[in-house]
Design a protein around this motif. Structure first.
Motif, PDB file in Angstrom:
ATOM      1  N   PRO A  54      10.411   8.674  -5.611  1.00  8.63           N
ATOM      2  CA  PRO A  54       9.708   7.086  -4.698  1.00  8.63           C
ATOM      3  C   PRO A  54       8.367   6.809  -4.835  1.00  8.63           C
ATOM      4  CG  PRO A  54       9.451   9.668  -3.414  1.00  8.63           C
ATOM      5  CD  PRO A  54      10.336   9.794  -4.596  1.00  8.63           C
ATOM      6  N   ARG A  55       7.071   7.586  -5.679  1.00  8.77           N
ATOM      7  CA  ARG A  55       5.489   7.199  -5.325  1.00  8.77           C
ATOM      8  C   ARG A  55       5.918   5.773  -7.048  1.00  8.77           C
ATOM      9  NH1 ARG A  55       1.384   7.546  -9.068  1.00  8.77           N
ATOM     10  NH2 ARG A  55       2.739   9.548 -10.347  1.00  8.77           N
TER      11      ARG A  55
ATOM     12  N   LYS B   3      -0.108  18.343  -8.532  1.00  5.92           N
ATOM     13  CA  LYS B   3      -1.223  17.851  -9.734  1.00  5.92           C
ATOM     14  C   LYS B   3      -0.512  15.924 -10.640  1.00  5.92           C
ATOM     15  CE  LYS B   3      -2.816  22.500 -10.787  1.00  5.92           C
ATOM     16  NZ  LYS B   3      -4.120  22.102  -9.711  1.00  5.92           N
ATOM     17  N   LEU B   4      -1.361  15.663 -10.211  1.00  5.95           N
ATOM     18  CA  LEU B   4      -0.816  13.780 -10.657  1.00  5.95           C
ATOM     19  C   LEU B   4      -1.813  13.797 -11.822  1.00  5.95           C
ATOM     20  CD1 LEU B   4       0.310  11.698  -8.006  1.00  5.95           C
ATOM     21  CD2 LEU B   4       1.659  12.671  -9.107  1.00  5.95           C
ATOM     22  N   PRO B   5      -1.471  13.513 -13.576  1.00 10.06           N
ATOM     23  CA  PRO B   5      -2.365  13.253 -14.097  1.00 10.06           C
ATOM     24  C   PRO B   5      -3.374  12.107 -13.724  1.00 10.06           C
ATOM     25  CG  PRO B   5      -0.080  12.397 -14.830  1.00 10.06           C
ATOM     26  CD  PRO B   5      -0.194  13.155 -13.218  1.00 10.06           C
ATOM     27  N   PRO B   6      -4.423  11.790 -14.483  1.00  7.59           N
ATOM     28  CA  PRO B   6      -5.943  10.486 -14.211  1.00  7.59           C
ATOM     29  C   PRO B   6      -4.773   9.661 -15.089  1.00  7.59           C
ATOM     30  CG  PRO B   6      -6.579  12.646 -15.805  1.00  7.59           C
ATOM     31  CD  PRO B   6      -5.254  12.710 -14.966  1.00  7.59           C
ATOM     32  N   ARG B   7      -4.648   9.376 -15.588  1.00  8.05           N
ATOM     33  CA  ARG B   7      -3.791   7.831 -16.025  1.00  8.05           C
ATOM     34  C   ARG B   7      -2.996   7.353 -14.915  1.00  8.05           C
ATOM     35  NH1 ARG B   7      -0.536   7.518 -21.005  1.00  8.05           N
ATOM     36  NH2 ARG B   7       0.741   5.541 -20.362  1.00  8.05           N
ATOM     37  N   ALA B   8      -1.932   8.170 -14.379  1.00 15.67           N
ATOM     38  CA  ALA B   8      -1.528   8.244 -13.100  1.00 15.67           C
ATOM     39  C   ALA B   8      -2.321   7.274 -11.857  1.00 15.67           C
ATOM     40  CB  ALA B   8      -0.672   9.154 -12.504  1.00 15.67           C
TER      41      ALA B   8
ATOM     42  N   LEU C  32       0.988  -1.117  -0.528  1.00 17.42           N
ATOM     43  CA  LEU C  32       0.405   0.117   0.398  1.00 17.42           C
ATOM     44  C   LEU C  32       0.797   1.052   0.051  1.00 17.42           C
ATOM     45  CD1 LEU C  32      -2.245  -0.501   3.046  1.00 17.42           C
ATOM     46  CD2 LEU C  32      -2.653  -0.874   0.123  1.00 17.42           C
ATOM     47  N   ALA C  33       1.913   0.959  -0.138  1.00 16.40           N
ATOM     48  CA  ALA C  33       3.372   2.140  -0.224  1.00 16.40           C
ATOM     49  C   ALA C  33       3.233   3.417  -1.713  1.00 16.40           C
ATOM     50  CB  ALA C  33       4.638   2.023   0.328  1.00 16.40           C
ATOM     51  N   PRO C  34       2.982   2.939  -2.333  1.00 12.84           N
ATOM     52  CA  PRO C  34       2.741   3.911  -3.556  1.00 12.84           C
ATOM     53  C   PRO C  34       1.526   4.653  -2.889  1.00 12.84           C
ATOM     54  CG  PRO C  34       2.649   1.382  -4.215  1.00 12.84           C
ATOM     55  CD  PRO C  34       3.267   1.293  -2.712  1.00 12.84           C
ATOM     56  N   LEU C  35       0.062   3.795  -2.616  1.00 18.46           N
ATOM     57  CA  LEU C  35      -0.717   4.544  -2.437  1.00 18.46           C
ATOM     58  C   LEU C  35      -1.304   5.817  -0.910  1.00 18.46           C
ATOM     59  CD1 LEU C  35      -4.221   4.883  -2.669  1.00 18.46           C
ATOM     60  CD2 LEU C  35      -4.524   2.755  -0.736  1.00 18.46           C
ATOM     61  N   PHE C  36      -0.055   5.183  -0.310  1.00 16.08           N
ATOM     62  CA  PHE C  36      -0.174   6.184   0.580  1.00 16.08           C
ATOM     63  C   PHE C  36       1.352   7.375   0.425  1.00 16.08           C
ATOM     64  CE2 PHE C  36       0.250   2.861   4.212  1.00 16.08           C
ATOM     65  CZ  PHE C  36      -1.157   3.460   4.206  1.00 16.08           C
ATOM     66  N   LEU C  37       1.846   7.268  -0.443  1.00 15.60           N
ATOM     67  CA  LEU C  37       2.987   8.495  -1.428  1.00 15.60           C
ATOM     68  C   LEU C  37       1.904   9.026  -2.373  1.00 15.60           C
ATOM     69  CD1 LEU C  37       6.015   6.444  -2.080  1.00 15.60           C
ATOM     70  CD2 LEU C  37       5.725   8.376  -0.482  1.00 15.60           C
ATOM     71  N   THR C  38       1.132   8.483  -2.376  1.00 15.92           N
ATOM     72  CA  THR C  38       0.394   8.954  -4.342  1.00 15.92           C
ATOM     73  C   THR C  38      -0.819   9.942  -2.790  1.00 15.92           C
ATOM     74  OG1 THR C  38       0.067   7.315  -5.411  1.00 15.92           O
ATOM     75  CG2 THR C  38      -2.251   8.727  -5.367  1.00 15.92           C
ATOM     76  N   LEU C  39      -0.959   9.855  -1.995  1.00 14.87           N
ATOM     77  CA  LEU C  39      -2.086  10.418  -1.537  1.00 14.87           C
ATOM     78  C   LEU C  39      -1.146  11.502  -0.314  1.00 14.87           C
ATOM     79  CD1 LEU C  39      -4.156   7.622   0.583  1.00 14.87           C
ATOM     80  CD2 LEU C  39      -5.228   9.331  -1.423  1.00 14.87           C
ATOM     81  N   TYR C  40       0.308  10.945  -0.844  1.00 17.87           N
ATOM     82  CA  TYR C  40       0.743  12.919   0.318  1.00 17.87           C
ATOM     83  C   TYR C  40       1.343  13.057  -0.423  1.00 17.87           C
ATOM     84  CZ  TYR C  40       4.817  14.993   2.303  1.00 17.87           C
ATOM     85  OH  TYR C  40       4.998  16.338   2.659  1.00 17.87           O
ATOM     86  N   ALA C  41       1.314  13.560  -1.873  1.00 15.99           N
ATOM     87  CA  ALA C  41       1.526  13.926  -3.123  1.00 15.99           C
ATOM     88  C   ALA C  41       0.480  14.910  -3.623  1.00 15.99           C
ATOM     89  CB  ALA C  41       1.753  13.402  -4.426  1.00 15.99           C
ATOM     90  N   LEU C  42      -1.173  14.555  -3.426  1.00 19.20           N
ATOM     91  CA  LEU C  42      -1.507  14.912  -4.056  1.00 19.20           C
ATOM     92  C   LEU C  42      -2.515  16.336  -2.521  1.00 19.20           C
ATOM     93  CD1 LEU C  42      -4.151  12.185  -4.855  1.00 19.20           C
ATOM     94  CD2 LEU C  42      -3.343  13.987  -6.018  1.00 19.20           C
TER      95      LEU C  42
ATOM     96  N   VAL D  65       4.098   2.541   5.150  1.00 14.45           N
ATOM     97  CA  VAL D  65       4.240   3.693   6.179  1.00 14.45           C
ATOM     98  C   VAL D  65       6.016   3.628   5.900  1.00 14.45           C
ATOM     99  CG1 VAL D  65       4.477   4.950   7.723  1.00 14.45           C
ATOM    100  CG2 VAL D  65       2.838   4.369   7.359  1.00 14.45           C
ATOM    101  N   SER D  66       6.614   2.959   6.721  1.00 20.06           N
ATOM    102  CA  SER D  66       7.307   3.119   6.732  1.00 20.06           C
ATOM    103  C   SER D  66       8.331   2.477   5.176  1.00 20.06           C
ATOM    104  CB  SER D  66       8.514   1.729   8.007  1.00 20.06           C
ATOM    105  OG  SER D  66       8.189   1.823   8.920  1.00 20.06           O
ATOM    106  N   PHE D  67       8.157   1.456   4.229  1.00 18.46           N
ATOM    107  CA  PHE D  67       7.984   1.994   3.220  1.00 18.46           C
ATOM    108  C   PHE D  67       8.328   2.759   2.407  1.00 18.46           C
ATOM    109  CE2 PHE D  67       8.283  -0.413  -1.632  1.00 18.46           C
ATOM    110  CZ  PHE D  67       9.744  -0.592  -1.174  1.00 18.46           C
ATOM    111  N   ALA D  68       7.330   3.164   2.375  1.00 16.56           N
ATOM    112  CA  ALA D  68       7.263   5.133   1.061  1.00 16.56           C
ATOM    113  C   ALA D  68       8.106   5.569   2.010  1.00 16.56           C
ATOM    114  CB  ALA D  68       5.630   5.434   1.385  1.00 16.56           C
ATOM    115  N   ALA D  69       8.605   5.823   3.002  1.00 13.83           N
ATOM    116  CA  ALA D  69       9.261   6.707   4.195  1.00 13.83           C
ATOM    117  C   ALA D  69      10.936   6.342   3.519  1.00 13.83           C
ATOM    118  CB  ALA D  69       9.136   6.887   5.287  1.00 13.83           C
ATOM    119  N   TYR D  70      11.134   4.752   3.914  1.00 19.19           N
ATOM    120  CA  TYR D  70      12.150   4.444   3.404  1.00 19.19           C
ATOM    121  C   TYR D  70      12.680   4.761   1.757  1.00 19.19           C
ATOM    122  CZ  TYR D  70      15.941   1.650   1.337  1.00 19.19           C
ATOM    123  OH  TYR D  70      16.981   0.900   0.641  1.00 19.19           O
TER     124      TYR D  70
END
Length: 269
Positions: A223-224, A105-110, A90-100, A146-151
């Motif tokens: 990282p995302r 501005k992330l494209p819809p395809r991402a 779920l790490a990429p999900l957390f990084l995506t939510l953090y970026a938003l 969360v730790s993997f996303a932070a790493y």
């Protein structure tokens, strides 16, 4: 992204082999030994090329790596390997939510790609049996994500050579887990020669090489994207399990693997 892809393949191979030779080593022994032996292997390189100028960041990388590994093993100990792997990715999900949340501005395809990859990982790893385990195990799994996303985030753009960075990170993990190792010295002396061979594999091709490759890739890959590409691990694990563990690929696993690949493709740079 090639180094991260290679790291995911090695992690997947390790996961396929784990069912054969890692069942007899309890997590309270496996976690500190993995850090300590990896650190000792990298120590000569660390002494020859001491890190300069990025000590604070390297400490954060070490703390994040320690959390990712410790929480992952605790999660699979209290749930299942499938549940632990899915929750960590779920790490990429957390990084995506953090970026938003930061106004990126992330494209819809991402965004669609992240969704497809997560759905694919669920079908591939978890399957029809669903998530299994205790609430505490689920909490550990989320903490590993969360730790993997932070790493990945702390490692992005590091100038220190990857293996030197990993040496510092495993050194931090060794210090944090040393009390646990000292409290289980009796179990340490009960390990069989097969267990030590398993640890040798886990330290070299399961830790030093793939984590070094990941650090090499995340120097330039955001990282995302890096954590999303790392989701190829369960796909490669399922493929390797076919000849190693004679586990057939389920139909939903094939669909899940295709969705993971499609999600990574939609997030290509």
């Amino acid at each position: 992204m090639i180094p991260i892809t290679l790291a995911a393949l090695l992690w997947g191979l390790g996961g396929a082999l784990a069912g054969r030779f890692m069942r007899t080593i309890p997590p309270e022994l496996l976690i500190p030994l993995r850090f300590l032996l990896s650190f000792l292997l990298l120590l000569p390189l660390l002494l020859h090329h001491p890190p300069r100028g990025e000590g604070g960041r390297l400490l954060r990388v070490g703390l994040a790596l320690s959390g990712a590994q410790a929480f992952y093993y605790l999660a699979i100990h209290l749930t299942t390997v499938a549940t632990g792997i899915f929750l960590q990715y779920l790490a990429p999900l957390f990084l995506t939510l953090y970026a938003l949340s930061q106004g990126e501005k992330l494209p819809p395809r991402a965004l669609w790609g992240v969704g497809f990859a997560l759905l694919g990982a669920y079908l591939l790893v978890v399957g029809p049996q669903g998530l299994v385990g205790t609430p505490l195990g689920a909490v550990f799994g989320l903490l590993s994500a969360v730790s993997f996303a932070a790493y990945a985030a702390f490692s992005f753009g590091l100038r220190t050579p990857p293996l030197v960075s990993l040496g510092v990170a495993t050194g931090v993990g060794s210090l944090l887990s040393l009390p646990v190792l000292l409290g289980h010295l009796e179990a340490l002396f009960q390990l069989s020669p097969t267990d030590w061979l398993s640890l040798l594999y886990l330290v070299t091709l399961g830790t030093v090489v793939p984590f070094g490759l990941f650090l090499l890739g995340v120097r330039t890959v955001p990282p995302r994207i890096a954590t999303l590409v790392a989701m190829l691990e369960p796909l490669s694990g399922a493929v390797f399990a076919l000849p190693i563990a004679h586990e057939p690929l389920r139909k939903e696993a094939l669909l899940g693997g295709a969705l993971v690949l499609f999600g990574v493709y939609l997030n290509r740079r």
